[in-house]
Motif scaffolding. Structure first.
Motif, PDB file in Angstrom:
ATOM      1  N   PRO A   1       6.860  -2.110  -9.104  1.00 42.40           N
ATOM      2  CA  PRO A   1       6.657  -3.532  -8.781  1.00 42.40           C
ATOM      3  C   PRO A   1       6.305  -3.719  -7.311  1.00 42.40           C
ATOM      4  O   PRO A   1       6.943  -3.149  -6.437  1.00 42.40           O
ATOM      5  N   LYS A   2       5.294  -4.503  -7.053  1.00 45.71           N
ATOM      6  CA  LYS A   2       4.875  -4.763  -5.677  1.00 45.71           C
ATOM      7  C   LYS A   2       5.650  -5.945  -5.096  1.00 45.71           C
ATOM      8  O   LYS A   2       6.313  -6.705  -5.799  1.00 45.71           O
ATOM      9  N   ILE A   3       5.526  -6.093  -3.794  1.00 46.10           N
ATOM     10  CA  ILE A   3       6.223  -7.160  -3.084  1.00 46.10           C
ATOM     11  C   ILE A   3       5.483  -8.481  -3.266  1.00 46.10           C
ATOM     12  O   ILE A   3       4.277  -8.579  -3.005  1.00 46.10           O
ATOM     13  N   GLN A   4       6.219  -9.491  -3.678  1.00 50.51           N
ATOM     14  CA  GLN A   4       5.664 -10.843  -3.753  1.00 50.51           C
ATOM     15  C   GLN A   4       5.881 -11.575  -2.425  1.00 50.51           C
ATOM     16  O   GLN A   4       4.989 -12.231  -1.912  1.00 50.51           O
ATOM     17  N   GLU A   5       7.087 -11.440  -1.875  1.00 52.29           N
ATOM     18  CA  GLU A   5       7.415 -12.128  -0.617  1.00 52.29           C
ATOM     19  C   GLU A   5       8.430 -11.311   0.178  1.00 52.29           C
ATOM     20  O   GLU A   5       9.442 -10.863  -0.377  1.00 52.29           O
ATOM     21  N   ILE A   6       8.163 -11.123   1.448  1.00 54.82           N
ATOM     22  CA  ILE A   6       9.148 -10.515   2.337  1.00 54.82           C
ATOM     23  C   ILE A   6      10.093 -11.611   2.816  1.00 54.82           C
ATOM     24  O   ILE A   6       9.672 -12.591   3.429  1.00 54.82           O
ATOM     25  N   VAL A   7      11.374 -11.445   2.505  1.00 53.22           N
ATOM     26  CA  VAL A   7      12.379 -12.436   2.874  1.00 53.22           C
ATOM     27  C   VAL A   7      12.812 -12.247   4.324  1.00 53.22           C
ATOM     28  O   VAL A   7      12.958 -13.213   5.085  1.00 53.22           O
ATOM     29  N   ASP A   8      13.010 -11.002   4.722  1.00 54.11           N
ATOM     30  CA  ASP A   8      13.476 -10.731   6.088  1.00 54.11           C
ATOM     31  C   ASP A   8      13.216  -9.267   6.434  1.00 54.11           C
ATOM     32  O   ASP A   8      13.097  -8.422   5.539  1.00 54.11           O
ATOM     33  N   ILE A   9      13.122  -8.990   7.723  1.00 53.95           N
ATOM     34  CA  ILE A   9      13.030  -7.629   8.241  1.00 53.95           C
ATOM     35  C   ILE A   9      14.159  -7.464   9.239  1.00 53.95           C
ATOM     36  O   ILE A   9      14.206  -8.168  10.255  1.00 53.95           O
ATOM     37  N   LYS A  10      15.088  -6.563   8.939  1.00 54.68           N
ATOM     38  CA  LYS A  10      16.307  -6.426   9.730  1.00 54.68           C
ATOM     39  C   LYS A  10      16.327  -5.069  10.432  1.00 54.68           C
ATOM     40  O   LYS A  10      16.040  -4.047   9.813  1.00 54.68           O
ATOM     41  N   ILE A  11      16.694  -5.088  11.698  1.00 61.83           N
ATOM     42  CA  ILE A  11      16.813  -3.859  12.475  1.00 61.83           C
ATOM     43  C   ILE A  11      18.282  -3.427  12.482  1.00 61.83           C
ATOM     44  O   ILE A  11      19.170  -4.239  12.696  1.00 61.83           O
ATOM     45  N   GLU A  12      18.507  -2.134  12.239  1.00 57.34           N
ATOM     46  CA  GLU A  12      19.860  -1.569  12.209  1.00 57.34           C
ATOM     47  C   GLU A  12      20.737  -2.340  11.226  1.00 57.34           C
ATOM     48  O   GLU A  12      21.661  -3.064  11.597  1.00 57.34           O
TER      49      GLU A  12
ATOM     50  N   MET B   1       0.835  -1.201   0.000  1.00 52.21           N
ATOM     51  CA  MET B   1       0.000   0.000   0.000  1.00 52.21           C
ATOM     52  C   MET B   1       0.871   1.254   0.000  1.00 52.21           C
ATOM     53  O   MET B   1       0.530   2.250  -0.651  1.00 52.21           O
ATOM     54  N   ILE B   2       1.991   1.193   0.703  1.00 50.34           N
ATOM     55  CA  ILE B   2       2.912   2.338   0.709  1.00 50.34           C
ATOM     56  C   ILE B   2       3.553   2.507  -0.663  1.00 50.34           C
ATOM     57  O   ILE B   2       3.640   3.626  -1.191  1.00 50.34           O
ATOM     58  N   ILE B   3       4.015   1.408  -1.256  1.00 46.56           N
ATOM     59  CA  ILE B   3       4.597   1.470  -2.599  1.00 46.56           C
ATOM     60  C   ILE B   3       3.578   2.031  -3.589  1.00 46.56           C
ATOM     61  O   ILE B   3       3.913   2.858  -4.448  1.00 46.56           O
ATOM     62  N   ASP B   4       2.338   1.617  -3.458  1.00 45.53           N
ATOM     63  CA  ASP B   4       1.286   2.076  -4.362  1.00 45.53           C
ATOM     64  C   ASP B   4       1.052   3.575  -4.232  1.00 45.53           C
ATOM     65  O   ASP B   4       0.712   4.248  -5.209  1.00 45.53           O
ATOM     66  N   ARG B   5       1.247   4.109  -3.036  1.00 49.28           N
ATOM     67  CA  ARG B   5       1.105   5.552  -2.829  1.00 49.28           C
ATOM     68  C   ARG B   5       2.203   6.328  -3.536  1.00 49.28           C
ATOM     69  O   ARG B   5       1.986   7.467  -3.954  1.00 49.28           O
ATOM     70  N   VAL B   6       3.372   5.732  -3.649  1.00 52.54           N
ATOM     71  CA  VAL B   6       4.490   6.394  -4.320  1.00 52.54           C
ATOM     72  C   VAL B   6       4.259   6.424  -5.829  1.00 52.54           C
ATOM     73  O   VAL B   6       4.363   7.467  -6.468  1.00 52.54           O
TER      74      VAL B   6
ATOM     75  N   ARG C   1      11.726  10.829  -6.796  1.00 52.84           N
ATOM     76  CA  ARG C   1      10.422  10.762  -6.142  1.00 52.84           C
ATOM     77  C   ARG C   1       9.808   9.368  -6.223  1.00 52.84           C
ATOM     78  O   ARG C   1       8.872   9.058  -5.490  1.00 52.84           O
ATOM     79  N   ARG C   2      10.331   8.531  -7.109  1.00 51.59           N
ATOM     80  CA  ARG C   2       9.870   7.143  -7.199  1.00 51.59           C
ATOM     81  C   ARG C   2      10.653   6.220  -6.257  1.00 51.59           C
ATOM     82  O   ARG C   2      10.363   5.021  -6.191  1.00 51.59           O
ATOM     83  N   THR C   3      11.652   6.769  -5.562  1.00 47.72           N
ATOM     84  CA  THR C   3      12.482   5.953  -4.677  1.00 47.72           C
ATOM     85  C   THR C   3      12.516   6.506  -3.258  1.00 47.72           C
ATOM     86  O   THR C   3      13.294   6.015  -2.430  1.00 47.72           O
ATOM     87  N   TRP C   4      11.700   7.496  -2.963  1.00 49.49           N
ATOM     88  CA  TRP C   4      11.698   8.091  -1.623  1.00 49.49           C
ATOM     89  C   TRP C   4      10.292   8.531  -1.253  1.00 49.49           C
ATOM     90  O   TRP C   4       9.540   9.032  -2.093  1.00 49.49           O
ATOM     91  N   THR C   5       9.956   8.323   0.021  1.00 50.89           N
ATOM     92  CA  THR C   5       8.677   8.822   0.520  1.00 50.89           C
ATOM     93  C   THR C   5       8.774   9.027   2.024  1.00 50.89           C
ATOM     94  O   THR C   5       9.692   8.527   2.678  1.00 50.89           O
ATOM     95  N   ALA C   6       7.846   9.778   2.543  1.00 46.23           N
ATOM     96  CA  ALA C   6       7.760  10.006   3.989  1.00 46.23           C
ATOM     97  C   ALA C   6       6.375   9.602   4.459  1.00 46.23           C
ATOM     98  O   ALA C   6       5.392   9.703   3.717  1.00 46.23           O
ATOM     99  N   LEU C   7       6.308   9.129   5.676  1.00 42.01           N
ATOM    100  CA  LEU C   7       5.057   8.652   6.252  1.00 42.01           C
ATOM    101  C   LEU C   7       5.051   9.023   7.728  1.00 42.01           C
ATOM    102  O   LEU C   7       6.076   8.925   8.410  1.00 42.01           O
ATOM    103  N   THR C   8       3.907   9.453   8.222  1.00 41.82           N
ATOM    104  CA  THR C   8       3.808   9.741   9.652  1.00 41.82           C
ATOM    105  C   THR C   8       3.452   8.466  10.420  1.00 41.82           C
ATOM    106  O   THR C   8       2.930   7.498   9.843  1.00 41.82           O
ATOM    107  N   PHE C   9       3.740   8.482  11.717  1.00 37.97           N
ATOM    108  CA  PHE C   9       3.304   7.376  12.563  1.00 37.97           C
ATOM    109  C   PHE C   9       1.806   7.158  12.397  1.00 37.97           C
ATOM    110  O   PHE C   9       1.335   6.025  12.327  1.00 37.97           O
ATOM    111  N   GLU C  10       1.082   8.269  12.376  1.00 37.18           N
ATOM    112  CA  GLU C  10      -0.374   8.186  12.285  1.00 37.18           C
ATOM    113  C   GLU C  10      -0.811   7.442  11.031  1.00 37.18           C
ATOM    114  O   GLU C  10      -1.717   6.579  11.081  1.00 37.18           O
TER     115      GLU C  10
END
Length: 340
Positions: A130-141, A120-125, A303-312
């Protein structure tokens, strides 16, 4: 006098911990007030006491054990070095990726809903990305490593500095290519002053051969020509993007560009996440805000590779996509803990 966002956030956090954990006493620091001869102890309502910090009270109770176990595993193998304030400082953003993004990777069901959120975020940009087919991993730091580097920083073929993503979403896109979303998380933080080494290397001298900012920036095509020259608002800087207000946003965006150029990934999105109340980023009637200022320097490709989003905005997407009772309780915690 109108309260600052940081003051409001401090009151919010203190109230949250009192209401939910019965915490009414916070850590003290010893300081010598101006004009006084002796130092005094001051309670700081943004700092949890040692025992509350060791107990992990800064993390969501429902996933606290999993979060703390993961942190200890990463520390043990040398892949994560949190600051000494991460477990106790409620106003710093360092703990927030663990509360918001780590739970998204805990099992297949959570990752499926995370895919919904980020698509949904990618679609807003841009709807044609291309949309995500599979999330492989989510890494912190996370920072990509140069396989040939033998000493720190291990990012010689990227930016050759210590830039890292607060969170990195590693995925395979529907077109079969590997992709990544690099997330920078802010809470009460604003801009920051550079150290002397950084000032000499990146701020005033773009030709310094040690770092790859200029080279990656040029090759990316993400920025308008005016971003490569000084302007009247930023005297002494080789680019407006290396200013205190924009530099960290810019470097995270560049790190993703370097990963694309290194052919680690084909698709990249840099996501800047912050609360709407932080006017440094969001702006108000008196200032444009760092988010809109940064957008000003982006090309159509940028603008196709960057976006900002609020917590809300993010939490509303999560509320829509995470429908199970366990996940709804977690999203409810995030909204109660961080929103006003």
């Amino acid at each position: 006098m109108k309260k600052s966002f940081k003051d409001m956030a401090r009151d919010k956090q203190a109230s949250y911990f009192e209401k939910n954990y019965g915490i009414v006493e916070f850590a003290t620091v010893r300081r010598k007030p101006r004009g006084c001869d002796e130092a005094k102890d001051f309670e700081v309502k943004a700092l949890l006491r040692n025992q509350d910090a060791r107990d992990g009270k800064i993390f969501y109770e429902g996933f606290r054990r999993q979060i703390m176990d993961r942190i200890e595993t990463l520390k043990r193998v040398g892949d994560y070095r949190p600051s000494g304030m991460m477990m106790c400082h409620t106003l710093r953003s360092e703990h927030i990726p663990w509360n918001v993004f780590f739970p998204m990777s805990m099992d297949d069901e959570m990752r499926l809903h995370a895919r919904e959120v980020f698509n949904m975020i990618i679609d807003r940009v841009a709807r044609d990305l291309p949309k995500i087919q599979e999330i492989v991993d989510i890494k912190i730091e996370f920072a990509p490593r140069d396989e040939d580097a033998t000493e720190a920083p291990f990012t010689r073929c990227y930016l050759n500095d210590r830039t890292s993503f607060d969170t990195y979403i590693d995925y395979v896109a529907e077109d079969g290519h590997r992709g990544g979303i690099g997330i920078e998380v802010k809470y009460t933080e604003e801009g920051y002053q550079p150290g002397e080494t950084e000032r000499k290397a990146a701020i005033t001298d773009h030709e310094n051969p040690r770092y790859r900012y200029w080279d990656v920036m040029k090759k990316s095509g993400y920025f308008v020509p005016e971003a490569f020259v000084p302007d009247d608002s930023h005297p002494g800087l080789w680019s407006p993007l290396v200013s205190n207000d924009l530099r960290q946003i810019w470097r995270n965006h560049l790190l993703g560009a370097a990963m694309v150029q290194h052919r680690d990934i084909e698709n990249f999105l840099s996501l800047h996440l912050y609360p709407a109340g932080n006017v440094h980023f969001h702006g108000d009637e008196k200032r444009i805000g760092a988010v809109r200022e940064y957008e000003h320097w982006l090309s159509a490709a940028g603008r196709r590779t960057w976006t900002a989003l609020t917590f809300e905005e993010l939490f509303e997407l999560m509320k829509t996509c995470y429908r199970e009772d366990r996940a709804q309780a977690w999203v409810g915690y995030l909204r109660d803990r961080y929103l006003f």
